[in-house]
Design a protein around this motif. Structure first.
Motif, PDB file in Angstrom:
ATOM      1  N   LEU A   1       1.386  -1.465   0.002  1.00 42.60           N
ATOM      2  CA  LEU A   1      -0.078  -0.107   0.010  1.00 42.60           C
ATOM      3  C   LEU A   1       0.909   1.202   0.110  1.00 42.60           C
ATOM      4  CD1 LEU A   1      -2.783   1.057   0.655  1.00 42.60           C
ATOM      5  CD2 LEU A   1      -2.806   0.912   2.874  1.00 42.60           C
ATOM      6  N   GLN A   2       1.879   1.188   0.809  1.00 42.07           N
ATOM      7  CA  GLN A   2       3.069   2.147   1.001  1.00 42.07           C
ATOM      8  C   GLN A   2       3.368   3.122  -1.284  1.00 42.07           C
ATOM      9  OE1 GLN A   2       3.465   4.572   3.504  1.00 42.07           O
ATOM     10  NE2 GLN A   2       4.596   6.180   2.305  1.00 42.07           N
ATOM     11  N   ASP A   3       4.060   1.657  -1.318  1.00 47.32           N
ATOM     12  CA  ASP A   3       4.390   1.855  -3.191  1.00 47.32           C
ATOM     13  C   ASP A   3       2.881   2.146  -3.636  1.00 47.32           C
ATOM     14  OD1 ASP A   3       6.509   0.837  -2.177  1.00 47.32           O
ATOM     15  OD2 ASP A   3       6.130  -1.955  -2.971  1.00 47.32           O
ATOM     16  N   ILE A   4       2.158   1.879  -3.417  1.00 53.79           N
ATOM     17  CA  ILE A   4       0.832   2.237  -4.006  1.00 53.79           C
ATOM     18  C   ILE A   4       1.343   3.575  -4.129  1.00 53.79           C
ATOM     19  CG2 ILE A   4      -1.512   2.744  -4.656  1.00 53.79           C
ATOM     20  CD1 ILE A   4      -1.182  -0.763  -3.822  1.00 53.79           C
ATOM     21  N   MET A   5       0.960   4.478  -3.100  1.00 57.90           N
ATOM     22  CA  MET A   5       0.481   5.828  -2.598  1.00 57.90           C
ATOM     23  C   MET A   5       2.145   6.599  -2.991  1.00 57.90           C
ATOM     24  SD  MET A   5      -1.950   5.418  -1.148  1.00 57.90           S
ATOM     25  CE  MET A   5      -2.383   7.559  -1.083  1.00 57.90           C
ATOM     26  N   THR A   6       3.197   6.088  -3.251  1.00 61.66           N
ATOM     27  CA  THR A   6       4.212   6.643  -3.289  1.00 61.66           C
ATOM     28  C   THR A   6       4.204   6.594  -4.481  1.00 61.66           C
ATOM     29  OG1 THR A   6       5.906   5.532  -1.923  1.00 61.66           O
ATOM     30  CG2 THR A   6       7.097   6.741  -3.460  1.00 61.66           C
ATOM     31  N   HIS A   7       3.831   5.810  -5.617  1.00 62.71           N
ATOM     32  CA  HIS A   7       3.432   5.834  -6.802  1.00 62.71           C
ATOM     33  C   HIS A   7       2.557   6.627  -7.102  1.00 62.71           C
ATOM     34  CE1 HIS A   7       3.527   4.100 -10.922  1.00 62.71           C
ATOM     35  NE2 HIS A   7       2.465   4.246 -11.337  1.00 62.71           N
ATOM     36  N   LEU A   8       1.659   6.876  -6.663  1.00 58.80           N
ATOM     37  CA  LEU A   8       0.462   8.092  -7.569  1.00 58.80           C
ATOM     38  C   LEU A   8       1.322   9.212  -7.025  1.00 58.80           C
ATOM     39  CD1 LEU A   8      -2.196   6.253  -5.942  1.00 58.80           C
ATOM     40  CD2 LEU A   8      -1.984   5.924  -7.971  1.00 58.80           C
ATOM     41  N   SER A   9       2.031   9.378  -5.999  1.00 60.66           N
ATOM     42  CA  SER A   9       2.442  10.910  -5.773  1.00 60.66           C
ATOM     43  C   SER A   9       3.101  11.561  -6.550  1.00 60.66           C
ATOM     44  CB  SER A   9       2.753  10.824  -4.276  1.00 60.66           C
ATOM     45  OG  SER A   9       4.379  10.143  -4.710  1.00 60.66           O
TER      46      SER A   9
END
Length: 600
Positions: free
Chosen positions: A62-70
């Motif tokens: 989930l952290q990877d997903i949020m970083t990617h979206l940023s």
């Protein structure tokens, strides 16, 4: 215009994929649709306000997903492992987009359950290249769905047929029913229920729908795939686009004049009737066959005219005819009105006449062929019986000759004519061996070839006892050979040949070598082998140290299904018999278990 949460809830419910919205600030769920609730096995009301990390096996994902979206503002098909209620782990593709709900930052996620796909990858990794080659090169649509009907694997041909390209989202996770035309969905569901109940009704035709809404006609064959415990695990569909074929058939049906010409010129009886049995038309051959007039028969029901009754299995022939699938054939004996019986092969096809569905019945007259076959079978049986009686009588006379010859040799061992007597005695023994040999091979070519596994034959007691004391390496590949039932005699003679002529054979091996569509069965031993001068003669009739028929009969038995045999061993290092099995005469076993061949 600022979008409210109600706008997004409406959007979620109309989505064909499981979807969830969560806040960025605290990563808590704001809303989810019914598909997502089913996927995670939770109630929608209880899922709201739950932390999104609780649904990830690894919160780092989930952290990877949020970083990617940023950085990228969009995420497509992120592969992750999720956690459902009850501790169920599953794999999924996750796609996400940042959104704003009344100035509050949030993320909308869509999921595609690929758990079956991942399990398939893990279970079938060992044969990955074979699976990929079959799936990639197949011209037909190959699609696999779970027991709920959701797609988890498609071939490139399936992707193209469904109307997707490399830039589109693939149909993973979608119900296969979504690609069936609404008018055919009820029939498709009925066929699936029958399949799950254990009744595979063969090939079915449906109208299908591509991604863009365009229609096509398909021919679908389906099979239940079971897991290692024998439980139904998924359904395999092999689908062919038959749109062009259907259009061609429609053009033929609409051209009435051409149809009538072909209909009347067909050399076999053809009958057309409604599904309730009402006769619509028949050709001249049908009139002659049933001794009826077309004008008097049209409008009457097949059942009332007594065209069909019951077959040898006490099955109603008319009910069997109307239940035939397209391409299915039904062999039976039809009793005619004058009491005669005629053998025939029946096949049907659904046609449209003036907008009405009708059944076209083709009666392939095989009466002469069948009766000739039965007569030949009876004659073969009588000849076999006569051979058996004659052979028994000859053996009795031979036993008298050899018996008295043996007595004379014992009583007069030193007489000048003892050598002549020995020749007579030996000849009598040779005759006895030849008669015994004919008994063993009297059924050569009489019976139809059958599918056989060499490893099963080698496990029989007669071969085990023959090869006692010899190290026997038996092939383990799951391959069946289509050969005469006397294939067992082939193997027996090869082993006996090694024991008799190999001079101290200690090891025998059998193996396969498969190249393209050719299968080669290799028989080896570690004996003295065959001299180069003998290689071209060992399969000739009469050549050898005993009857001279062993290897000759081996070649004859194998040749019935096109299998050739040669000897290519190195003299002094053992024999090497190569049996070349042509395409169509070998197959993997069991042929119905697709998991033995299709792997990823």
């Amino acid at each position: 215009m600022k979008k409210t949460i109600h706008f997004y809830i409406t959007l979620l419910e109309s989505s064909p994929f499981p979807a969830i919205i969560f806040r960025v600030s605290d990563l808590k769920i704001i809303a989810l649709n019914a598909r997502a609730a089913d996927l995670f096995r939770v109630l929608k009301e209880k899922a709201v306000s739950k932390p999104m990390p609780d649904f990830f096996v690894s919160p780092d994902d989930l952290q990877d997903i949020m970083t990617h979206l940023s950085y990228h503002k969009k995420l497509v098909d992120y592969e992750t492992r999720l956690l459902a209620r009850g501790g169920r782990f599953f794999w999924a593709y996750l796609s996400a987009n940042p959104i704003s709900i009344q100035e509050e930052k949030a993320v909308i996620c869509a999921f595609a359950d690929i758990n079956h796909q991942k399990e398939l990858e893990q279970n079938l990794q060992k044969n990955k290249e074979l699976y990929r080659s079959i799936i990639r090169t197949s011209p037909d649509n190959i699609t696999m769905v779970d027991m709920l009907g959701k797609i988890f694997m498609v071939s490139p041909a399936a992707t193209r047929m469904f109307g997707y390209n490399d830039k589109d989202r693939s149909p993973y996770g979608m119900p296969i029913l979504d690609h069936i035309h609404p008018a055919d969905q009820a029939r498709f569901k009925h066929d699936v229920r029958q399949l799950k109940a254990g009744t595979n009704t063969g090939v079915h035709e449906y109208r299908a729908v591509r991604k863009d809404g365009s229609e096509l006609y398909i021919e679908s064959h389906s099979e239940i795939i079971h897991d290692n415990q024998g439980r139904p695990d998924s359904i395999l569909y092999v689908i062919r686009d038959i749109t062009q074929r259907r259009e061609t058939e429609k053009a033929i049906r609409e051209n009435e004049e051409r149809f009538v010409t072909i209909f009347q010129e067909v050399p076999d009886p053809v009958l057309i009737f409604r599904q309730d049995g009402t006769i619509l038309d028949m050709n001249r051959q049908c009139e002659e066959w049933f001794h009826v007039g077309k004008i008097c028969s049209i409008g009457h029901k097949v059942q009332n005219l007594g065209f069909f009754s019951t077959d040898a299995n006490n099955e109603d022939q008319f009910l069997k005819i109307i239940s035939l699938q397209s391409g299915e054939k039904y062999e039976t004996c039809i009793r005619l009105s004058d009491g005669q019986e005629r053998y025939a092969i029946l096949s049907t096809r659904y046609i449209t006449i003036q907008g009405e569905i009708a059944i076209l019945l083709l009666i392939n007259d095989i009466d002469s062929l069948t009766r000739a076959y039965k007569a030949l079978t009876k004659a073969n049986h009588q000849i076999s019986l006569l051979n058996s009686i004659t052979r028994h009588d000859i053996l009795n006379k031979v036993m008298v000759i050899t018996g008295y010859g043996e007595i004379l040799l014992e009583d007069y061992p030193d007489m000048e004519w003892s050598a002549t007597l020995q020749t007579i005695f030996s000849s009598g023994k040779d005759i006895q061996h030849l008669i015994d040999f004919t008994r063993e091979y009297q059924d050569l070519g009489v019976h139809e070839p059958v599918w056989q596994r060499i490893d099963d034959i080698m496990q029989k007691d007669v071969l085990k006892s023959l090869s006692g004391g010899i190290s026997l390496s038996i092939l383990t590949e799951k391959v069946e050979i289509y050969a005469d039932p006397l294939l067992e005699k082939v193997l027996y003679n090869l082993v006996e040949n090694s024991i008799r002529h190999g001079e101290g054979v200690t090891r025998i091996s059998l193996s396969y070598e498969i190249s393209g569509d050719i299968c080669q069965v290799l028989y080896r031993d570690d004996g003295v082998g065959v001299a180069e001068s003998e290689k071209s003669m060992i399969f000739q009739k009469g050549h050898g140290k005993n009857t001279g028929l062993g290897l000759f009969l081996i070649r004859e038995i194998l040749s019935f299904t096109g299998i050739s045999i040669t000897e290519s061993g190195v003299p002094g290092q053992g024999v090497r018999f190569e049996m070349l099995v042509p395409s169509g005469c070998w197959r993997f076993y069991p042929p119905s278990d697709i998991r033995d061949y299709i792997v990823q």
